[in-house]
Design a protein around this motif. Structure first.
Motif, PDB file in Angstrom:
ATOM      1  N   ALA A  15       0.829  -1.204   0.000  1.00 20.40           N
ATOM      2  CA  ALA A  15       0.000   0.000   0.000  1.00 20.40           C
ATOM      3  C   ALA A  15       0.865   1.257   0.000  1.00 20.40           C
ATOM      4  CB  ALA A  15      -0.924   0.005   1.213  1.00 20.40           C
ATOM      5  N   THR A  16       0.543   2.155  -0.935  1.00 21.90           N
ATOM      6  CA  THR A  16       1.160   3.483  -0.940  1.00 21.90           C
ATOM      7  C   THR A  16       0.350   4.393  -0.029  1.00 21.90           C
ATOM      8  OG1 THR A  16      -0.209   4.223  -2.787  1.00 21.90           O
ATOM      9  CG2 THR A  16       1.869   3.119  -3.337  1.00 21.90           C
ATOM     10  N   ALA A  17       0.786   5.628   0.101  1.00 21.27           N
ATOM     11  CA  ALA A  17       0.029   6.572   0.922  1.00 21.27           C
ATOM     12  C   ALA A  17      -1.399   6.711   0.395  1.00 21.27           C
ATOM     13  CB  ALA A  17       0.733   7.929   0.946  1.00 21.27           C
TER      14      ALA A  17
ATOM     15  N   SER B  21      -2.170   0.947   7.153  1.00 27.12           N
ATOM     16  CA  SER B  21      -0.850   1.578   7.175  1.00 27.12           C
ATOM     17  C   SER B  21      -0.156   1.435   5.814  1.00 27.12           C
ATOM     18  CB  SER B  21       0.031   0.943   8.246  1.00 27.12           C
ATOM     19  OG  SER B  21      -0.573   1.051   9.518  1.00 27.12           O
ATOM     20  N   VAL B  22       0.683   2.409   5.494  1.00 25.42           N
ATOM     21  CA  VAL B  22       1.505   2.314   4.295  1.00 25.42           C
ATOM     22  C   VAL B  22       2.366   1.049   4.399  1.00 25.42           C
ATOM     23  CG1 VAL B  22       3.406   3.382   3.012  1.00 25.42           C
ATOM     24  CG2 VAL B  22       1.538   4.793   3.909  1.00 25.42           C
ATOM     25  N   GLY B  23       2.440   0.316   3.294  1.00 20.62           N
ATOM     26  CA  GLY B  23       3.207  -0.925   3.288  1.00 20.62           C
ATOM     27  C   GLY B  23       2.374  -2.172   3.526  1.00 20.62           C
ATOM     28  N   THR B  24       1.113  -2.006   3.916  1.00 18.45           N
ATOM     29  CA  THR B  24       0.230  -3.168   4.101  1.00 18.45           C
ATOM     30  C   THR B  24       0.066  -3.910   2.781  1.00 18.45           C
ATOM     31  OG1 THR B  24      -0.979  -2.053   5.886  1.00 18.45           O
ATOM     32  CG2 THR B  24      -2.094  -3.875   4.792  1.00 18.45           C
ATOM     33  N   HIS B  25       0.019  -5.233   2.849  1.00 18.81           N
ATOM     34  CA  HIS B  25      -0.118  -6.051   1.640  1.00 18.81           C
ATOM     35  C   HIS B  25      -1.546  -5.974   1.115  1.00 18.81           C
ATOM     36  CE1 HIS B  25       0.294 -10.227  -0.467  1.00 18.81           C
ATOM     37  NE2 HIS B  25       0.454  -9.229  -1.300  1.00 18.81           N
TER      38      HIS B  25
END
Length: 265
Positions: free
Chosen positions: A136-138, A147-151
């Protein structure tokens, strides 16, 4: 189209067809003559009396120019305005066809699009443009409130009704809720079917807007430059979590949305 050809020949030789015989005259004299309106009326009458049926090809611009002795601009205007009313569907490089009655989508239900299309007696197929996992991006994290980075999984699918693109589905899905999403063959099932099994629906939100599509969307839905779309934004929750954010884009000339509900007294 034998009956239509005979009707065209009869119309073109009628007294009303003698006005403005020189191609282009009506387009050079300021206010347009009713020649384009006569073509529109002729094709509309052909639909009403059953000579032309949904899916039938109508004469091309070149054929109308020859048969009605009008300019190409006049023939184009007649077809363009009939498309605007929803009577015709124009397919680039193929021709113009009598439109099927507009499919109606439900705004207050979540229904499987494949089932909807088959219930109307039409063939359904899907083209998977993209389906893969990503971090996930912003921007995409905000869509699913994570959260940013979530798959996440990101899919882009074009749904066809009788070989005509009827819906472009772009969807982001929380991977922890639907771990096999990226491996699914969405030509054989739909995201709706899979998510219904994996994440039983608890809540959903719909928002519908009208928009002018960009070149990417126009290409996938086979739209002309001036054709608008209806975009339904759908968010769904399961197990108290927001699990899916989707944009369902429909050609406005081929689709309508409806809702019905009872009032609790």
């Amino acid at each position: 189209m034998r009956n239509l050809d005979a009707g065209l020949a009869s119309f073109a030789s009628s007294p009303s067809a003698e006005n403005g015989r020189k191609a282009g005259d009506e387009d050079r004299q300021g206010p347009p003559s009713p020649r384009y309106a006569a073509i529109k009326q002729f094709l509309t009458d052909a639909v009403r009396d059953g000579t032309l049926k949904p899916g039938d090809r109508v004469p091309s611009e070149a054929e109308l120019v020859a048969r009605f002795s009008v300019s190409r601009m006049t023939a184009n205007r007649a077809l363009r305005e009939l498309q605007g009313t929803g009577l015709l569907v124009r397919r680039a490089g193929i021709g113009s066809f009598i439109a099927e009655p507009k499919p109606i989508g439900q705004m207050i239900e979540i229904r499987n699009i494949a089932d909807e299309i088959r219930a109307r007696g039409h063939a359904y197929r899907a083209t998977v443009v993209h389906n893969a996992g990503e971090k996930a991006t912003a921007e995409t994290a905000a869509l699913l409130e994570v959260s940013v980075g979530t798959h996440l999984f990101h899919s882009v699918i074009v749904h066809h009704e009788a070989d005509l693109p009827i819906q472009l589905e772009e969807r982001f899905v929380l991977a922890s809720i639907a771990p096999d999403y990226g491996e699914m063959d969405f030509t054989q099932t739909t995201p709706n079917e899979y998510l219904t099994r994996m994440a039983p629906l608890e809540r959903f939100e719909h928002r519908v807007t009208a928009a002018m599509p960009d070149a990417r969307v126009r290409a996938m839905l086979g739209l002309g430059h001036a054709e608008p779309v209806l975009v339904m934004t759908r968010r769904t929750w399961s197990r108290a979590r927001l699990v899916s954010h989707a944009w369902l884009t429909h050609p406005a000339s081929r689709f309508e949305l409806s809702a019905a509900f009872s009032v609790d007294r």
